[in-house]
Design a protein around this motif. Structure first.
Motif, PDB file in Angstrom:
ATOM      1  N   ARG A 146      56.263   2.834  15.239  1.00 30.91           N
ATOM      2  CA  ARG A 146      56.003   4.173  15.958  1.00 30.91           C
ATOM      3  C   ARG A 146      57.227   5.076  15.808  1.00 30.91           C
ATOM      4  NH1 ARG A 146      54.652   4.523  22.520  1.00 30.91           N
ATOM      5  NH2 ARG A 146      54.363   6.967  22.426  1.00 30.91           N
ATOM      6  N   ALA A 147      58.480   4.743  15.741  1.00 32.64           N
ATOM      7  CA  ALA A 147      59.624   5.342  15.633  1.00 32.64           C
ATOM      8  C   ALA A 147      59.650   5.978  14.078  1.00 32.64           C
ATOM      9  CB  ALA A 147      60.777   4.562  16.057  1.00 32.64           C
ATOM     10  N   ARG A 148      59.183   5.268  13.305  1.00 31.89           N
ATOM     11  CA  ARG A 148      59.129   5.342  11.750  1.00 31.89           C
ATOM     12  C   ARG A 148      58.244   6.754  11.587  1.00 31.89           C
ATOM     13  NH1 ARG A 148      57.374   1.885   6.556  1.00 31.89           N
ATOM     14  NH2 ARG A 148      58.639   2.845   5.000  1.00 31.89           N
ATOM     15  N   LEU A 149      57.260   6.700  12.182  1.00 32.91           N
ATOM     16  CA  LEU A 149      56.134   7.515  12.045  1.00 32.91           C
ATOM     17  C   LEU A 149      56.085   8.612  13.032  1.00 32.91           C
ATOM     18  CD1 LEU A 149      53.472   5.071  10.527  1.00 32.91           C
ATOM     19  CD2 LEU A 149      55.227   6.032   9.555  1.00 32.91           C
ATOM     20  N   SER A 150      56.892   9.139  13.586  1.00 38.40           N
ATOM     21  CA  SER A 150      57.061   9.973  14.725  1.00 38.40           C
ATOM     22  C   SER A 150      57.911  11.148  14.574  1.00 38.40           C
ATOM     23  CB  SER A 150      57.591   9.435  15.797  1.00 38.40           C
ATOM     24  OG  SER A 150      58.794   9.063  15.910  1.00 38.40           O
ATOM     25  N   GLY A 151      58.246  11.394  13.181  1.00 42.23           N
ATOM     26  CA  GLY A 151      59.021  12.582  12.672  1.00 42.23           C
ATOM     27  C   GLY A 151      58.215  14.002  12.873  1.00 42.23           C
ATOM     28  N   THR A 152      59.137  15.060  12.789  1.00 47.32           N
ATOM     29  CA  THR A 152      58.576  16.310  12.515  1.00 47.32           C
ATOM     30  C   THR A 152      58.287  16.686  11.069  1.00 47.32           C
ATOM     31  OG1 THR A 152      60.264  17.536  12.958  1.00 47.32           O
ATOM     32  CG2 THR A 152      58.955  16.672  15.111  1.00 47.32           C
ATOM     33  N   ALA A 153      57.588  17.558  10.758  1.00 46.47           N
ATOM     34  CA  ALA A 153      57.439  18.047   9.492  1.00 46.47           C
ATOM     35  C   ALA A 153      58.858  18.784   9.212  1.00 46.47           C
ATOM     36  CB  ALA A 153      56.352  19.155   9.313  1.00 46.47           C
ATOM     37  N   ARG A 154      59.428  19.327  10.092  1.00 44.77           N
ATOM     38  CA  ARG A 154      60.829  20.015   9.810  1.00 44.77           C
ATOM     39  C   ARG A 154      61.853  19.419   9.009  1.00 44.77           C
ATOM     40  NH1 ARG A 154      65.325  20.929  12.176  1.00 44.77           N
ATOM     41  NH2 ARG A 154      64.466  19.436  14.065  1.00 44.77           N
ATOM     42  N   ASN A 155      61.975  18.116   9.662  1.00 41.96           N
ATOM     43  CA  ASN A 155      62.943  17.216   9.091  1.00 41.96           C
ATOM     44  C   ASN A 155      62.607  15.994   8.512  1.00 41.96           C
ATOM     45  OD1 ASN A 155      62.357  15.943  11.406  1.00 41.96           O
ATOM     46  ND2 ASN A 155      64.493  15.969  12.314  1.00 41.96           N
ATOM     47  N   HIS A 156      61.442  15.516   8.363  1.00 40.10           N
ATOM     48  CA  HIS A 156      60.893  14.199   8.097  1.00 40.10           C
ATOM     49  C   HIS A 156      59.577  14.411   6.800  1.00 40.10           C
ATOM     50  CE1 HIS A 156      60.672  10.291   9.456  1.00 40.10           C
ATOM     51  NE2 HIS A 156      59.272  10.173   9.585  1.00 40.10           N
ATOM     52  N   CYS A 157      59.556  13.396   6.198  1.00 42.50           N
ATOM     53  CA  CYS A 157      58.515  13.217   5.304  1.00 42.50           C
ATOM     54  C   CYS A 157      57.988  11.901   5.277  1.00 42.50           C
ATOM     55  CB  CYS A 157      58.715  13.802   3.919  1.00 42.50           C
ATOM     56  SG  CYS A 157      57.223  13.922   2.916  1.00 42.50           S
ATOM     57  N   VAL A 158      56.572  11.494   5.282  1.00 43.62           N
ATOM     58  CA  VAL A 158      56.016  10.176   4.978  1.00 43.62           C
ATOM     59  C   VAL A 158      55.360  10.061   3.828  1.00 43.62           C
ATOM     60  CG1 VAL A 158      54.704   8.199   5.936  1.00 43.62           C
ATOM     61  CG2 VAL A 158      56.086   9.861   7.565  1.00 43.62           C
ATOM     62  N   VAL A 159      56.000   9.319   2.949  1.00 41.32           N
ATOM     63  CA  VAL A 159      55.268   9.431   1.659  1.00 41.32           C
ATOM     64  C   VAL A 159      54.255   8.237   1.697  1.00 41.32           C
ATOM     65  CG1 VAL A 159      55.599   9.129  -0.921  1.00 41.32           C
ATOM     66  CG2 VAL A 159      56.996  10.571   0.634  1.00 41.32           C
ATOM     67  N   VAL A 160      53.178   8.383   1.071  1.00 42.24           N
ATOM     68  CA  VAL A 160      52.011   7.254   0.792  1.00 42.24           C
ATOM     69  C   VAL A 160      51.735   7.144  -0.766  1.00 42.24           C
ATOM     70  CG1 VAL A 160      51.439   7.174   3.312  1.00 42.24           C
ATOM     71  CG2 VAL A 160      50.032   8.578   1.479  1.00 42.24           C
ATOM     72  N   THR A 161      51.220   6.027  -1.136  1.00 41.58           N
ATOM     73  CA  THR A 161      51.227   5.700  -2.270  1.00 41.58           C
ATOM     74  C   THR A 161      49.606   6.103  -2.713  1.00 41.58           C
ATOM     75  OG1 THR A 161      50.778   3.245  -1.807  1.00 41.58           O
ATOM     76  CG2 THR A 161      52.921   4.243  -2.409  1.00 41.58           C
ATOM     77  N   SER A 162      48.689   6.322  -1.897  1.00 45.50           N
ATOM     78  CA  SER A 162      47.336   6.409  -2.345  1.00 45.50           C
ATOM     79  C   SER A 162      46.634   7.461  -1.320  1.00 45.50           C
ATOM     80  CB  SER A 162      46.674   5.325  -2.391  1.00 45.50           C
ATOM     81  OG  SER A 162      46.426   4.511  -1.239  1.00 45.50           O
ATOM     82  N   VAL A 163      45.716   8.007  -1.659  1.00 44.02           N
ATOM     83  CA  VAL A 163      44.905   8.681  -0.692  1.00 44.02           C
ATOM     84  C   VAL A 163      44.267   7.995   0.420  1.00 44.02           C
ATOM     85  CG1 VAL A 163      42.740  10.565  -0.677  1.00 44.02           C
ATOM     86  CG2 VAL A 163      44.407  10.791  -2.603  1.00 44.02           C
ATOM     87  N   SER A 164      43.746   6.654  -0.049  1.00 51.15           N
ATOM     88  CA  SER A 164      43.158   5.876   0.988  1.00 51.15           C
ATOM     89  C   SER A 164      44.002   5.622   2.017  1.00 51.15           C
ATOM     90  CB  SER A 164      42.555   4.549   0.508  1.00 51.15           C
ATOM     91  OG  SER A 164      43.606   3.914  -0.298  1.00 51.15           O
ATOM     92  N   LEU A 165      45.440   5.177   1.735  1.00 50.00           N
ATOM     93  CA  LEU A 165      46.259   4.728   2.674  1.00 50.00           C
ATOM     94  C   LEU A 165      46.583   6.301   3.705  1.00 50.00           C
ATOM     95  CD1 LEU A 165      48.350   2.989   4.085  1.00 50.00           C
ATOM     96  CD2 LEU A 165      49.795   3.483   2.101  1.00 50.00           C
ATOM     97  N   LEU A 166      46.841   7.505   2.955  1.00 52.57           N
ATOM     98  CA  LEU A 166      46.887   8.517   3.711  1.00 52.57           C
ATOM     99  C   LEU A 166      45.919   8.601   4.863  1.00 52.57           C
ATOM    100  CD1 LEU A 166      48.175  12.039   2.634  1.00 52.57           C
ATOM    101  CD2 LEU A 166      45.930  11.850   3.852  1.00 52.57           C
ATOM    102  N   GLN A 167      44.550   8.382   4.521  1.00 51.95           N
ATOM    103  CA  GLN A 167      43.520   8.743   5.563  1.00 51.95           C
ATOM    104  C   GLN A 167      43.702   7.631   6.621  1.00 51.95           C
ATOM    105  OE1 GLN A 167      41.393  11.179   5.687  1.00 51.95           O
ATOM    106  NE2 GLN A 167      42.291  12.011   3.540  1.00 51.95           N
ATOM    107  N   ILE A 168      44.193   6.449   6.442  1.00 50.60           N
ATOM    108  CA  ILE A 168      44.341   5.509   7.329  1.00 50.60           C
ATOM    109  C   ILE A 168      45.550   5.567   8.469  1.00 50.60           C
ATOM    110  CG2 ILE A 168      45.081   2.908   7.557  1.00 50.60           C
ATOM    111  CD1 ILE A 168      43.515   2.369   5.186  1.00 50.60           C
ATOM    112  N   ILE A 169      46.570   6.174   7.709  1.00 50.92           N
ATOM    113  CA  ILE A 169      47.645   6.756   8.411  1.00 50.92           C
ATOM    114  C   ILE A 169      47.370   7.766   9.512  1.00 50.92           C
ATOM    115  CG2 ILE A 169      50.082   7.520   8.653  1.00 50.92           C
ATOM    116  CD1 ILE A 169      50.684   5.607   6.392  1.00 50.92           C
ATOM    117  N   LYS A 170      46.580   8.743   8.814  1.00 49.58           N
ATOM    118  CA  LYS A 170      45.929   9.719   9.652  1.00 49.58           C
ATOM    119  C   LYS A 170      45.287   9.346  10.693  1.00 49.58           C
ATOM    120  CE  LYS A 170      45.956  13.976   6.513  1.00 49.58           C
ATOM    121  NZ  LYS A 170      45.110  15.194   6.109  1.00 49.58           N
TER     122      LYS A 170
END
Length: 388
Positions: A146-170
């Motif tokens: 939760r802490a890892r995936l709570s940043g803002t777009a201004r100072n944080h970027c979450v990189v994922v390795t596939s579109v399918s993983l992106l949809q799951i995280i979204k």
């Protein structure tokens, strides 16, 4: 009129990866490849507990590991130690681990929250919640995530390795959607293996020179479908054999499975290889009937060597969303179906023209995902998040 080349600002970057070794899984090789590509342009510092890698210009920092098990305590230790070591003095902290700190977070696996709660409703969800609340291990993993995936777009970027993983995280953490970006794994430039090169590779690995070689690469043998692949081997020609690369700790169990199936002499367990290239060179086809892979870097690497691939479809494997069945790969809609797997392997191994066509298409596909371009995409993220 000449155009001057823009000079890229040199950054001081901390890379967090507990195991920094080419014998690790896809996440480790992904991290290593990016470090190698970017080390000539930036000051890279690697923080890891296990280091088996040397590259010019990279500074390595060994993080202590006083208690490797239970794993969640080691994760807590590693996260705390790397936070303390990188809290100042770096333009970018890039974490490939479940840590609460780092402007760039690369997620290689399904979220813990998704694995725990996806598809569960009513009483099943309530029981799972009780299980989590009474497990310090699960609570730590969830709090870190939760802490890892709570940043803002201004100072944080979450990189994922596939579109399918992106949809799951979204769907699991909808508030971080603006921070998400897909950067797939890449490959170095390869080409189809010649007959002499294949013979030399087989000899070096102790594999038969005659017959067809199916290659399996993966650390979690069961999740990657090795049990199904072993069963399918019995339906293939007697001179067809299987080479298994991956976690040596799991070999005894699957060697016993092969023996009980009467296939012990046709299956070669090679363990973890520092350089998997020689295994790709030795093989005629890669079989990857995985039950779950957010991307499957081994499939892309095999294709770069000109190997036809038989792989689970996009419901089970992220890279398959980029592939076309029958054109540059054969896709399995049910990786547990032994008959479908053996039929696909027969088609590749028995039809020379089809195999050659798949091989050429595989190399062409891999050229779209070269590490220098992948590293450039990562570098753009670093530059956009760092302060001038």
């Amino acid at each position: 009129m000449s155009v001057e080349k823009t000079e890229i600002r040199r950054l001081r970057i901390a890379v967090l990866n507990r195991v920094f070794s080419p014998t690790g899984g896809g996440a480790e090789r992904y991290s290593i490849a990016l470090v190698e590509e970017l080390a000539s342009r930036h000051e890279i510092h690697v923080f890891a507990q296990q280091i088996n890698h040397q590259w010019s210009g990279v500074t390595y920092h060994t993080v202590s590991a006083p208690l490797l098990k239970p794993r969640w305590i080691n994760q807590l230790w590693y996260a705390t130690a790397t936070w303390w070591a990188t809290r100042r003095g770096f333009d970018i902290v890039h974490s490939h681990e479940n840590t609460w700190h780092g402007q760039v977070q690369t997620v290689h696996v399904l979220p813990v929250k998704y694995n725990l709660f996806h598809g569960r409703t009513g009483i099943k969800r309530l029981l799972r919640s009780i299980k989590v609340l009474t497990s310090l291990r699960l609570l730590v993993y969830l709090l870190f995530e939760r802490a890892r995936l709570s940043g803002t777009a201004r100072n944080h970027c979450v990189v994922v390795t596939s579109v399918s993983l992106l949809q799951i995280i979204k769907s699991t953490y909808p508030k971080i959607s603006p921070t998400l970006k897909v950067i797939t794994p890449g490959v170095h430039s390869f080409q189809a293996t010649g007959a002499e090169q294949k013979k030399a590779a087989r000899t070096s690995l102790g594999l038969p020179n005659a017959g067809s070689c199916i290659l399996f690469v993966g650390h979690d043998y069961r999740k990657k479908g090795l049990d199904v692949l072993i069963k399918s081997l019995s339906e293939l020609a007697a001179d067809t054999f299987l080479a298994v690369v991956g976690n040596p700790a799991q070999i005894p169990m699957f060697r016993d499975l092969a023996s009980k199936a009467g296939l012990g002499s046709r299956i070669f367990f090679l363990g973890a290889l520092t350089d998997v290239s020689v295994a790709y060179e030795a093989a005629d086809v890669l079989a990857h009937p995985t039950l779950e892979d957010t991307f499957a870097m081994v499939v892309l690497e095999a294709m770069a060597h000109g190997l036809p691939v038989v792989v689970s479809d996009e419901q089970h494997c992220g890279i398959s969303a980029l592939l076309t069945d029958g054109v540059n790969a054969l896709l399995l809609n049910d990786p547990k179906d032994t008959k479908k797997l053996s039929t696909a392997l027969k088609q590749v191994l028995q039809d020379d023209l089809f195999r050659e066509r798949l091989s050429k298409a595989a190399v062409d596909f891999s050229r779209l995902y070269q590490w220098p371009e992948i590293a450039r995409q990562q570098e753009e993220i670093y530059l956009s998040l760092s302060n001038p």
